[in-house]
Design an enzyme around this catalytic site. Structure first.
Site, mmCIF file in Angstrom:
data_model
loop_
_atom_site.group_PDB
_atom_site.id
_atom_site.type_symbol
_atom_site.label_atom_id
_atom_site.label_comp_id
_atom_site.label_asym_id
_atom_site.label_seq_id
_atom_site.Cartn_x
_atom_site.Cartn_y
_atom_site.Cartn_z
ATOM 1 N N GLU A 46 31.730 53.626 35.626
ATOM 2 C CA GLU A 46 33.118 53.638 35.163
ATOM 3 C C GLU A 46 33.416 52.411 34.297
ATOM 4 O O GLU A 46 33.078 51.275 34.658
ATOM 5 C CB GLU A 46 34.044 53.656 36.382
ATOM 6 C CG GLU A 46 35.518 53.630 36.060
ATOM 7 C CD GLU A 46 36.381 53.621 37.313
ATOM 8 O OE1 GLU A 46 37.595 53.868 37.194
ATOM 9 O OE2 GLU A 46 35.846 53.377 38.419
ATOM 10 N N LYS A 115 40.331 59.853 33.379
ATOM 11 C CA LYS A 115 40.602 59.731 34.809
ATOM 12 C C LYS A 115 41.999 60.252 35.119
ATOM 13 O O LYS A 115 42.974 59.928 34.437
ATOM 14 C CB LYS A 115 40.470 58.271 35.237
ATOM 15 C CG LYS A 115 40.483 58.026 36.732
ATOM 16 C CD LYS A 115 40.146 56.564 37.013
ATOM 17 C CE LYS A 115 40.051 56.252 38.487
ATOM 18 N NZ LYS A 115 39.643 54.840 38.722
ATOM 19 N N CYS A 151 35.587 58.195 39.711
ATOM 20 C CA CYS A 151 35.888 57.327 40.858
ATOM 21 C C CYS A 151 36.977 57.914 41.759
ATOM 22 O O CYS A 151 36.721 58.813 42.542
ATOM 23 C CB CYS A 151 36.248 55.925 40.368
ATOM 24 S SG CYS A 151 36.150 54.653 41.667
ATOM 25 N N GLY A 296 29.651 19.993 59.253
ATOM 26 C CA GLY A 296 30.308 21.088 59.955
ATOM 27 C C GLY A 296 29.767 22.440 59.545
ATOM 28 O O GLY A 296 29.004 22.573 58.576
ATOM 29 N N THR A 399 35.184 25.276 50.709
ATOM 30 C CA THR A 399 34.512 25.778 51.906
ATOM 31 C C THR A 399 35.450 26.189 53.042
ATOM 32 O O THR A 399 35.019 26.292 54.191
ATOM 33 C CB THR A 399 33.541 24.699 52.443
ATOM 34 O OG1 THR A 399 34.280 23.520 52.782
ATOM 35 C CG2 THR A 399 32.493 24.343 51.395
ATOM 36 N N LYS A 523 50.177 27.423 49.859
ATOM 37 C CA LYS A 523 48.839 26.856 49.704
ATOM 38 C C LYS A 523 47.863 27.906 49.180
ATOM 39 O O LYS A 523 47.053 27.642 48.282
ATOM 40 C CB LYS A 523 48.327 26.313 51.037
ATOM 41 C CG LYS A 523 48.998 25.046 51.521
ATOM 42 C CD LYS A 523 48.284 24.529 52.766
ATOM 43 C CE LYS A 523 48.898 23.238 53.265
ATOM 44 N NZ LYS A 523 48.176 22.684 54.425
#
Length: 578
Positions: A46, A115, A151, A296, A399, A523
């Protein structure tokens, strides 16, 4: 003359959004490979020429022109007697822009289909940029009637029903279907339902690509008209292969095609994170990555994923200790870097942190030390990593896991600094699961070493940000076994507080987690993109207002189930703090 055999080459490839000339060149190479295999037809995915999803880029007239010009060049090349081409692109028809799929054969654009069912949920917003096409009929290819649902067109029955009723003999479905946990089974079920209803064989061809937060895992397959699986492509890897078809008394069937294993469960999640990081770094042409290695679990698994994605020579780890950094963390970070074979350096941050404190002392005089000073440590580390990135061109890997991103247990302009986060959509307990997995397994194509790459002590010790003496995550947060389950209920399942409490969770804990979830929205708006693994990630899936005073009071007054109301007790007053 009736043709009773058909050879279709499937091109499960990795296009780059916006790289029309590069995608065209790759299609040309794939067609040459298909010709070598003896194919009559080569099928692409697609919107292949544009890359998927190209979002508002498809609205740019010059981009539409570039895609059309590439299509016309490829069409002319089919005049050489080689394989025909099925390929996707944005197509302007009058005032309408369509998500289109074109058949190129005998030197021309032989057919075009649009589509019909444009998805507008979750990560999809195709109705924003495309107009739906009419219900399609089949296209004729060398005497064979091919149905070309695109799709989402197979996720309800209308399009396939129309194609079956108008004489289609084979369903060839090009897809840009993104990965999330459990998606493979969901696709099979949908495809099998359409096959059962139409009694037609179905080719499900999916792109394999990392595009910003989305991962397209490939894992293309073929179901014959009896719903038997006769072809399975790998996930997270490109592949071009020939499928051989024969016409029998009951219609067409695929009689020859490859079948390969597909990663499932935790293995699929880990492979998706690695693949997404690799594509983001390479497609944006970064020479490598840099990250803070703290000792960690989160930074350790990100380092492992980076090495698996890019190789140890392209990964640079920096430990940035302060007075609260333990000897245990220093040892664990060193052992992790050593096991991964990556460049590792130690840059103490005391001068930076204490320099900031001296600058701020006149303003802060007389005030108690609090989280402000703790965050100076994180922000000093973020500044150092961004400076290394600026100087050497490497991208900062951030991370933070989904548990932390959910409740704001992260510092803006500190540990949230970075260009991409491979574990952004993994809860903390899932990070532990995948870390243990990686020590006994690695994905196909991994560039990292075998064996234990995340020291066992990192997996087993209590998690801590080490921003104050003796700090542990559980000082501020519920145990992760509780936090992650509550968050999944609130984020993925959008459950009422009352329903979560009825599962056995403490009311005050659930309310606290819900409040933190709302407060941290500002945030998350400023966080780096990261790999989508769950059905509802932060960013493309879950879109909440920052200014938001709604609080679920527990649902007691409105609970339709009186037993549920009694289970959670009296309603509590929500905090006025926003």
């Amino acid at each position: 003359m009736t043709q009773n055999t058909l050879k279709i080459a499937l091109a499960q490839l990795n296009p780059i959004v916006g790289d029309v000339s590069g995608n065209e060149a790759k299609a040309r190479e794939a067609r040459a490979e298909a010709a070598r295999l003896g194919a009559d037809l080569v099928m692409f995915t697609e919107l292949y020429l544009a890359g998927y999803p190209a979002e508002d880029l498809v609205l740019k007239p010059s981009f539409q022109d570039a895609c059309r010009a590439a299509l016309e060049r490829l069409a002319r090349e089919t005049g050489d007697g080689g394989p025909a081409i099925l390929i996707g692109l944005p197509w302007k028809e009058g005032d309408h822009l369509h998500n289109a799929y074109a058949l190129l054969d005998e030197g021309r654009i032989a057919a075009i289909r649009f589509k019909v069912d444009l998805p507008n949920y979750g990560v999809f917003d195709e109705k924003r940029v495309f107009s739906p096409g009419p219900l399609p009929g089949p296209v004729s290819f060398r005497g064979i009637r091919l149905g070309l649902p695109i799709c989402e067109d197979i996720w309800s029955e209308d399009v396939v029903e129309c194609l079956a009723e108008t004489g289609s003999e084979i369903l060839l479905v090009p897809n840009g279907s993104p990965y999330w946990r459990g998606k493979t089974e969901e696709r099979f079920n949908i495809a099998a339902l359409r096959v059962t209803e139409s009694r037609l064989p179905l080719v499900y061809l999916n792109e394999v690509s990392g595009q910003d937060e989305l991962i397209f895992d490939g894992a293309s397959f073929i179901l014959n008209a009896d719903s038997s699986l006769v072809c399975q492509f790998p996930a997270f890897r490109e592949k071009i292969a020939l499928t051989v078809w024969e016409r029998g008394s009951d219609g067409w069937a695929c009689i020859e095609a490859p079948i390969e294993a597909v990663e499932e469960g935790d293995e699929a999640d880990y492979a998706a994170c690695v693949f997404g990081l690799r594509d983001y770094v390479d497609k944006n042409r970064f020479p490598g990555v840099v990250l803070g290695l703290s000792g960690g679990i989160d930074s350790a698994i990100c380092a492992a994923m980076a090495v698996d994605a890019l190789g140890p020579d392209r990964v640079h780890a920096i430990m940035m200790p302060y007075r609260y950094t333990s000897e245990e963390s220093l040892k664990d970070a060193f052992e992790c870097a050593k096991a991964l074979g990556i460049r590792y350096e130690i840059l103490p941050i005391a001068d930076a942190v204490e320099g900031f404190e001296r600058i701020l002392q006149p303003l802060f005089e007389g005030r108690t030390r609090d989280i402000t000073e703790e965050n100076l440590q994180s922000r000093a580390r973020g500044t150092i990593l961004m400076s290394v990135s600026n100087k050497f061109g490497s991208m900062v890997v951030t991370t933070g896991n989904k548990s932390e991103m959910s409740v704001g247990y992260a510092t803006l302009y500190g540990d949230m600094n970075g260009g991409f986060n491979p574990i952004k959509d993994l809860y903390k307990l899932e990070v532990y699961q995948l870390s243990a997995l990686r020590n006994s397994w690695k994905p196909v194509g991994s560039k990292g070493p075998d064996g234990i790459v995340i020291p066992e002590n990192i997996i087993h010790k209590a998690p801590t940000a080490e921003l104050r003496e003796g700090q542990k995550d559980q000082d501020s947060l519920p145990p992760y076994e509780v936090l992650d389950e509550v968050l999944e209920c609130l984020v993925e399942k959008e459950m009422r507080v009352a329903e979560i409490v009825a599962m056995g969770h403490d009311l005050e804990t659930v309310k606290k987690v819900e409040r933190l979830l709302y407060l941290a929205e500002y945030k998350r708006r400023q966080s780096a993109p990261g790999v989508k693994v769950t059905k509802k990630n932060f960013g493309r899936d879950r879109r909440y207002p920052i200014v938001n005073r709604f609080r679920d009071q527990g649902g007691v007054a409105f609970a339709p189930d009186e037993a549920l109301a009694r289970a959670i007790g009296k309603p509590q007053q929500a905090s006025a703090d926003v």
